[in-house]
Design a protein around this motif. Structure first.
Motif, short mmCIF file in Angstrom:
data_model
loop_
_atom_site.label_atom_id
_atom_site.label_comp_id
_atom_site.label_asym_id
_atom_site.label_seq_id
_atom_site.Cartn_x
_atom_site.Cartn_y
_atom_site.Cartn_z
N ALA A 152 41.37 27.63 35.71
CA ALA A 152 40.82 28.44 36.80
C ALA A 152 41.72 29.64 37.01
O ALA A 152 42.95 29.53 36.94
CB ALA A 152 40.72 27.62 38.08
N VAL A 153 41.10 30.77 37.25
CA VAL A 153 41.85 32.01 37.38
C VAL A 153 41.48 32.67 38.71
O VAL A 153 40.31 32.72 39.09
CB VAL A 153 41.52 32.96 36.21
CG1 VAL A 153 42.03 34.37 36.48
CG2 VAL A 153 42.10 32.42 34.91
N LEU A 154 42.49 33.17 39.42
CA LEU A 154 42.23 33.93 40.64
C LEU A 154 43.32 34.94 40.88
O LEU A 154 44.36 34.93 40.23
CB LEU A 154 42.08 33.00 41.84
CG LEU A 154 43.25 32.09 42.20
CD1 LEU A 154 43.70 32.42 43.60
CD2 LEU A 154 42.83 30.65 42.15
N GLY A 155 43.06 35.83 41.82
CA GLY A 155 44.03 36.86 42.14
C GLY A 155 44.98 36.42 43.23
O GLY A 155 44.59 35.77 44.20
N VAL A 156 46.26 36.74 43.06
CA VAL A 156 47.27 36.44 44.07
C VAL A 156 47.97 37.75 44.44
O VAL A 156 48.02 38.68 43.65
CB VAL A 156 48.30 35.40 43.56
CG1 VAL A 156 47.62 34.07 43.31
CG2 VAL A 156 49.00 35.90 42.29
N PRO A 157 48.51 37.84 45.67
CA PRO A 157 49.15 39.10 46.11
C PRO A 157 50.31 39.52 45.21
O PRO A 157 51.06 38.68 44.72
CB PRO A 157 49.65 38.75 47.52
CG PRO A 157 48.78 37.62 47.98
CD PRO A 157 48.51 36.82 46.74
N ASP A 158 50.40 40.82 45.00
CA ASP A 158 51.47 41.38 44.18
C ASP A 158 51.89 42.71 44.80
O ASP A 158 51.05 43.59 45.02
CB ASP A 158 50.99 41.59 42.74
CG ASP A 158 52.07 42.13 41.83
OD1 ASP A 158 52.18 43.38 41.76
OD2 ASP A 158 52.81 41.35 41.23
#
Length: 559
Positions: free
Chosen positions: A486-492
């Protein structure tokens, strides 16, 4: 503009699928009445070894319907059903529809808060529920319109000696469980059903206006809402999907019912379709791998609608025999993207077809499916069903975008909902001129095959570039060591968002972040490659096996 130019997908319909279909204007429960008239002695249900034929099932449903009428149920009243896959779930569903009620399917895993919201919002006056769930119900019913609770146990449907042993097991595991029958409108299923009349009953309905179901969903606007599905909606999608599944025979197929019937995919692709085809439903209370494989070996199913995680689990079982899946003719995958690696391997093991479809609760639910015969395209959701028009649109218009351009999927057809229960403003946001804006981003190619890139809200914007989780997940699934991804966006801080991958490895396999990074860099543009990897033993999933990205975000402390 010709129809095949406007709808290029029509060229790829199998020869035995008409371009348009006829949909009877009737109560959904008439599907069961018709099947019982044509195949009265044919097995309708198998529940862990106990069977029921169509004549017996019809009699039970009539008892349910007459019983509901006897306790004062009026046409249009809501009946909630909170049951796992078991015969009582089928009886309660068709029985309520026969009485003219609107069914409210309720997830047995709901917390008290979730259950209270659904009961209060729907205004359900009757609930059919499993005895083990009663402690939750007693709290959740406060300040609702619930008047009657009909309580059943799995032992009511189990074959001997399981029916005798189950209560002993239940008392050991739930020693404090005590249901107070006769008080506060609580009825015992077995004795209540037995005393009801089995005379013929099937309430006439205005199929295009009368509601068959309120199916609750987060939907395209976020908050839990009751999707209003008419009898015409459900009949249309049942006929559409059954007609699309070419090669199946009336009165002969065995449907493996591992998808929950309270989910709209299981409701249409299993419950209604099996009854429409006068097939046999092989009911499994929940997706327990051993139970599912035992059922497959015992009854040899021919049709297996499911979710990708189900096929993955079966394929990776170390005890799977080469002949276990040989009876399966057709699998329709939904609820989540189907990785090509999973599709290819399952077809090799079974010898049958595994095709990907697409839908949402607001469309009863199926809109697209890949053809069973002829050309299909892996990685796509296939083509629209008969009488279903689909286009890719921009944010401010319903005009179709050029072929190949990314936009929102919008659909129009007889399976599209009447709206959201009691929420006209939310309805107006997604239903415009008969078109349902799905909230999913996709493309259409020259042949009319559609590809879903992702939910609009799940797109990752990394350094100004759009990254679509499904594309990255497909690459990860191709790695021989990866079982689930599973792939998702995390804060950067620098890129705004960055790509994170959650990985479950196959048993006995090993892979490092560095190895997966090299694998992805060889196959993806650099901005799409995950910057973080988290190895896990499992991924949070919904009851139908859809990975819950929201749960992963919450676990990571993200908003």
């Amino acid at each position: 503009m010709s129809e095949t130019t406007d709808k290029p997908w029509l060229r790829y319909y199998p020869l035995d699928v008409p371009l348009t279909l006829a949909y009877p204007a009737m109560n959904v429960a008439q599907l069961l009445v018709d099947a019982a008239a044509d195949y009265p002695r044919h097995e309708a249900l198998d529940f862990l070894g106990r069977t029921m034929n169509y004549s017996e099932l019809l009699g039970q449903c009539r008892k349910m319907a007459n019983g509901l009428k006897a306790i004062g149920l009026a046409k249009g009243d809501r009946v909630a059903i909170m049951l796992p896959n078991c015969p009582q779930a089928v009886v309660a569903y068709y029985g309520a529809l026969m009485a003219g009620a609107t069914v409210v399917q309720t997830n047995p895993l709901y917390t008290e808060r979730e259950l209270h919201h659904q009961l209060a919002d729907s205004g359900a006056s009757v609930l059919v529920v499993l005895d083990l769930l009663m402690p939750r119900v007693e709290e959740a019913r406060k300040d609702t319109k619930l008047e009657r609770i009909i309580v059943t146990s799995l032992s009511d449907a189990l074959p001997f000696p399981k029916s005798w042993l189950y209560p002993i097991k239940r008392r050991k595991e739930h020693p404090k469980l005590k249901v107070k029958y006769g008080k506060a409108g609580v009825l015992r299923w077995s004795s209540w059903l037995r005393r009801n009349a089995s005379t013929a009953i099937c309430e006439e309905v205005d199929a295009g206006k009368d509601l068959a179901m309120l199916q609750y969903t987060g939907g395209t606007t976020g908050t839990p809402k009751g999707v209003m599905l008419t009898h015409a909606n459900l009949i249309a999608n049942t006929v559409q999907t059954a007609t699309w599944c070419v090669g199946l025979e009336q009165g002969s197929e065995r449907y493996l019912a591992a998808l929950p019937l309270f989910h709209v995919f299981g409701l249409t692709a299993l419950l209604n379709q099996s009854v429409y085809r006068a097939g046999t439903m092989l009911l499994v209370p929940r997706f327990n791998l051993k139970m599912v494989l035992d059922t497959i070996r015992r009854r040899k199913p021919t049709v297996f609608p499911g979710a990708p995680t189900m096929y993955i689990a079966i394929m990776n079982d170390p005890d799977l025999d080469v002949n276990d899946l040989a009876s399966i003719k057709l699998c329709v995958s939904g609820a989540a993207p189907l990785p090509r690696e999973v599709q290819d391997r399952f077809e090799q093991l079974s010898g049958g077809k595994l095709i990907e479809g697409y839908g949402l609760t607001e469309a009863s639910p199926v809109i697209h499916v890949n053809p069973v015969r002829g050309m299909r395209k892996s990685g796509t959701i296939g083509v629209p069903l008969p009488d279903t028009d689909v286009r890719i649109v921009g944010p401010d218009s319903l005009e179709p975008l050029p072929v190949g351009q990314l936009g929102e999927v919008a659909a129009k057809g007889p399976q599209v909902m009447a709206g959201y229960w009691g929420k006209p403003e939310d309805t107006a946001k997604v239903l415009k001129e008969g078109w349902l804006r799905t909230g999913d981003l996709g493309t259409m190619d020259d042949d009319g095959f559609f590809t879903i890139m992702d939910r609009m809200k799940d797109v990752i914007i990394a350094g100004g570039f759009n990254v679509y989780p499904r594309e990255v997940e497909e690459i990860l699934f191709e790695h021989p060591a990866v079982k689930e991804a599973a792939v998702l966006g995390v804060p950067d801080e620098y890129r705004g968002e960055t790509v994170k991958a959650y990985i479950v490895l196959k048993e006995g396999w090993q892979a490092s972040s560095m190895q997966l990074d090299r694998w992805c860099r060889d196959r993806l543009a650099a901005f799409k490659v995950p910057r973080e990897y988290e190895f896990r033993t499992d991924l949070p999933q919904s009851i139908v096996g859809k990975v819950l990205r929201r749960k992963l975000k919450e676990e990571g402390g993200q908003p």
